[in-house]
Design a protein around this motif. Sequence first.
Motif: not given
Length: 495
Positions: A24-26, A114-125, A14-20
Motif C-alpha cells: 500500500q505504501k508503494k 493500473k499496470k504499475r499496481k499490477e506489477n507491484l502486486t505480482e512482485n509482492a505476491q 503477520r507477514r501477509r499483513n506487513l506485505c499488504d
Amino acid sequence: MELDELNIKESLERRRNLCDEELQKKLENIPLEIKQEKSKHFKHELEFKAQEMPSLSALPKLLKEIKKYNANFDTKFYTKELKQRQAKEKDYDAKDLHKNALNNWEKHIQEKLKKRKENLTENAQSKLIKDTREYLELLRQMQESFDEMGEAGEVFKDGVMNELREGLASGRSADEFLQDSEARNEFGRGSGGGKGELKKRIQNLSVWLKLLNQESVKKLCDMLGKLTKEEKKLELEKIQSLQSYDIKIRTPHIKEEITGIVLGRDLENTLPSELALIDDVDFGILFDLKFSENRLFCFEKQGFESQSKQKMIDEEKEKELSEAKGPIILCVDTSSSMSGTPETIAKVVALYMAKRAMEQKRACYLINFSDGIHTLDLSPPNNLFKLYNFLELSFNGGTDALPALEAGFKKMKEEAYQKADMLVISDFIFSGYDMQRIKTLMKQKDETNKCYALYVGSFGDSLAKTKLFDDEFICEANGRVSNLNLSIKSLKAKI
C-alpha cells in the motif's frame, strides 16, 4: 504446517499483513514522472475549460506535451484531421479534437497506474511466496537437525525455532534475517554463510553435546550442577479450617433438677402443700379452681442437652517455598595457557551450565577473561547462538582474573542475580595477586552467594588461603578430547 506446533499460521498472517502494508505504501508513493505528467494534464485541462474556443495552435502544443510523456501516443490521427479541416475552411474548430486528446491522455495515465499496481502486486505476491517457502524449508531442515540430536536437541530447539518463526513474521527474507543475525553475532560470525552456516553451527553443537555424554565429563558436570543451589524461603501461610465442638444448652424438656417454683398445673411436680388440699372437702374446691386457672404452685425443673457447633478458624503456619533455581554466573579463563584440553573442558562446562539454565528457566551470565573481559547473557529466552560464538572462540592472550571476579560480584548486586552462584574456570596461572583487591572482593561477597573455583590444565597457585571461594576443585584430564578421562578432587571437601 498441519500440526502447526510452532504457530506458523499466526506468523504467516503477520507477514501477509506487513506485505499488504508495504504494498500500500508503494502504491501511494507515485513516481515523480507520473506525478509531473498528471500535473501537466490537469494544467491543460484547466486551460481548455477556461477558454471558450481554444487557439488554433493549442492542439499541436497539447500533442507535443503528450508525446513527451507517451512515445507510443498516436498523434497522426489528430494531425491528419487538423489538415483536413484547414483545407475545408479558414476558421476551423478543433475543440472536439482537443477534448478527445485530453481524454485519451488521461486514459494513458490511468493505464500506467493500473499496470504499475499490477506489477507491484505480482512482485509482492511472488516475494511473499518465495520467502515463505525458504523459511519453511529452513524450519524443516532445523527440525531434522535437532531431531538427530535426540533429547539434548529438545532443550535448544524451542529457542532456535521460535527465533526463525519470528524472522518469518518480521517481513524480512530468510537471507536478510540471517545476515542481520550475523551482524549481531547471533546466528553466525559475519561470514555471510547464511542458511548453510546456520545448519553447520547446529551440527557443530551436536558434536559438543556428545562430549557431555562421556562418563567422566558427565560426572564433572553433574557435580558442578549440584553446587548451584535452589532458592528456598519460609513464608507464613494462613490456613482456614472447620472446627467442630459441643455446647450444653439449658432446656425445660429435660427434668434433671429443681431450679424454682412456677404457677401451673403440672400434677407430677405440684408442691405437697398444694396436693394436701385434695384431702379436705372444702379446700378440694380451691384446688380444682387453681388447677383450672393454672395457678398451682409447681416445682420448675430443667436440664441440659448437648448441641454440635462448627466454626472457621484461621491459623498461620510456616511453609517452605521452592522458588526458581538460583542464577548462574560463569567466569571462564580464555587465555592462551588454557588452549587444548583445558579449553575443551571449559567450553563443555559452559555448554552444560547454559543447557541446565535453559532446562530450569534460570538466569545464566557468562564472563570470559584474558587481557580483558567479555560478557554474554545466556538467560532464556536469549539466543543460544550467543553461546556458539563462545564455543568457536580461540583462546589467547594473557590472564587477569580479578576484573572478571569484580564484574561477577557487581552482577550479583543486580536484583535478578542477588541469589546467584559463581563458578570460575581457570588454570589460575597469574603473574601475581593484588591482595588488597581480593580483600575488597571478599567484603562485597554476600553470604547468600556461593563462589566456586575449578582448576584445569597446569595449575597455578591456589586461592584457598584467601577464603574467597567456598570450595575449590582440581580437574585432571587424560586421553584425547574425543574420549576424555577426568579425575576430580576438592581442596576443601570430599566429593
